[in-house]
Design an enzyme around this catalytic site. Sequence first.
Site, PDB file in Angstrom:
ATOM      1  N   ARG A  53      11.838 -20.233  -2.263  1.00 33.19           N
ATOM      2  CA  ARG A  53      10.420 -19.952  -1.987  1.00 33.19           C
ATOM      3  C   ARG A  53      10.207 -19.833  -0.474  1.00 33.19           C
ATOM      4  O   ARG A  53       9.433 -19.020   0.002  1.00 33.19           O
ATOM      5  CB  ARG A  53       9.525 -21.047  -2.589  1.00 33.19           C
ATOM      6  N   ASP A 177      -5.813  -2.830   6.109  1.00 33.83           N
ATOM      7  CA  ASP A 177      -5.042  -2.540   4.896  1.00 33.83           C
ATOM      8  C   ASP A 177      -4.503  -1.118   5.062  1.00 33.83           C
ATOM      9  O   ASP A 177      -5.257  -0.153   4.998  1.00 33.83           O
ATOM     10  CB  ASP A 177      -5.956  -2.671   3.674  1.00 33.83           C
ATOM     11  N   LYS A 202       2.527   0.627  -3.856  1.00 37.90           N
ATOM     12  CA  LYS A 202       2.110   2.015  -3.740  1.00 37.90           C
ATOM     13  C   LYS A 202       3.186   2.834  -3.007  1.00 37.90           C
ATOM     14  O   LYS A 202       4.284   2.931  -3.491  1.00 37.90           O
ATOM     15  CB  LYS A 202       0.746   2.077  -3.053  1.00 37.90           C
TER      16      LYS A 202
HETATM   17  C1  LIG Z   1      -3.373  -1.518  -4.864  1.00 33.81           C
HETATM   18  C2  LIG Z   1      -4.069  -1.884  -3.622  1.00 33.81           C
HETATM   19  C3  LIG Z   1      -4.229  -3.219  -3.246  1.00 33.81           C
HETATM   20  C4  LIG Z   1      -3.787  -4.365  -4.124  1.00 33.81           C
HETATM   21  O1  LIG Z   1      -2.396  -4.392  -4.284  1.00 33.81           O
HETATM   22  P1  LIG Z   1      -1.658  -4.956  -5.595  1.00 33.81           P
HETATM   23  O2  LIG Z   1      -0.222  -4.778  -5.265  1.00 33.81           O
HETATM   24  O3  LIG Z   1      -2.120  -4.128  -6.754  1.00 33.81           O
HETATM   25  O4  LIG Z   1      -2.082  -6.372  -5.749  1.00 33.81           O
HETATM   26  C5  LIG Z   1      -4.851  -3.489  -2.035  1.00 33.81           C
HETATM   27  N1  LIG Z   1      -5.300  -2.490  -1.253  1.00 33.81           N
HETATM   28  C6  LIG Z   1      -5.177  -1.197  -1.584  1.00 33.81           C
HETATM   29  C7  LIG Z   1      -5.696  -0.148  -0.673  1.00 33.81           C
HETATM   30  C8  LIG Z   1      -4.562  -0.843  -2.784  1.00 33.81           C
HETATM   31  O5  LIG Z   1      -4.452   0.440  -3.114  1.00 33.81           O
END
Ligand SMILES: *Cc1c(COP(=O)(O)O)cnc(C)c1O
Length: 390
Positions: A53, A177, A202
């Site tokens: 961890r 983000d 993604k």
């Molecule tokens: C998918 C996504 C998230 C969340 O990510 P997960 O891996 O699904 O928890 C956060 N920000 C953006 C812009 C996303 O497309």
Amino acid sequence: MADPFEKARFATKAVHAGQAPDPATGAIMTPVYLTSTYVQEAPDVHKGFDYARTNHPTRLALERNLAALEGGAWGLCFGSGSAATHAVLTMLSAGDHVVSCNDLYGGTYRLFTKVFARFGLEFTFVNAYDPAAVADAITPKTKLVWVETPSNPMLLISDIKELARVAKAKGALLAVDNTFATPYLQQPLAMGADLVVHSTTKYLGGHSDVVGGAVVGADKGLFDKLKFIQNAVGAVPGPLDCFLVLRGTKTLALRMEKHCGSALKVAKHLLEHPEVERVHYPGLPSHKHHNLARAQMRMAGGMISFELKGDLARAKRMAALTKVFALAESLGGVESLIGHPATMTHASIPREERLKAGLTDGLLRLSVGIEDVEDLVADLDQAILRSLEK
Ligand SMILES: *Cc1c(COP(=O)(O)O)cnc(C)c1O
């Protein structure tokens, strides 16, 4: 450990950074170390790994790779993008205030308003593409400014340099983000952001076969806090997941070139289409933040949103009629996807909040994959045509 690829260019770092051949065997690919613990020579005498961890070699390779790609000093990986977001917010305490954009990933909005709000964090959502609105929303309690750019699903662009200046002037951190842009298109740390957050699910993973997240930064103090949280909370990714993301980042530069090139062609085609009302794509000169996108990003990304003429029912019909574009949540994989944000990814945002951000009931979102772009255009055309029939 100094990384020999520290000074290399992006695509070279993508393939090599963080990944020395396996010291035991010379294996060129970082192994998937399926282990929870490590044998110690004497109590607390070990090779830097004591419990999985806390530290894990496959995860560490990915963390170093992502740090290199974002131009950061460190990276920390989590079990999902949401867990990475959670880690950043966990640095705050009850009574602290966060300013964020009102055009936000639905799951992030849900985490802020339904989970962290219960623990006494306060949130204000503003149009982050207007830095003055962000500055106005900052109070003496504001510890964090959190933005997505390009935003989801309206693909609005926030000025990272300007937001960094605004946040810094008021003593708040700026977290970006960077999931939609990826470090290939945009590097927020170089523009003054303190933290970059990713859903590696993604584009970084890129093949729709893994869920993961990461936070990257440059400041040692932030690393210490987030490393503590990563270990204390324990929302870490498994070794195979880290391996899959590492495999993904190797081709990130190639894939992004293709995603962006095809998305521009699809966006131009939709713009000219007589049955299309509006197209949102930062690579189009008609997009209201086109110049900022050009200044801040290498290319305009692989995501498009658009509105058809006609009612909500027609938009929903169309989303179910594409054959190459699969009707699914998520984005950033090699395959093209279509989604209806109001009922899918953004259903957790109240309708009036959605409308404030311009997210109408009829809006459709595309993640343009790496298939042949002629097939993508033909698929959209046939679905638009057939959606006319009730
Ligand atoms: C998918 C996504 C998230 C969340 O990510 P997960 O891996 O699904 O928890 C956060 N920000 C953006 C812009 C996303 O497309």
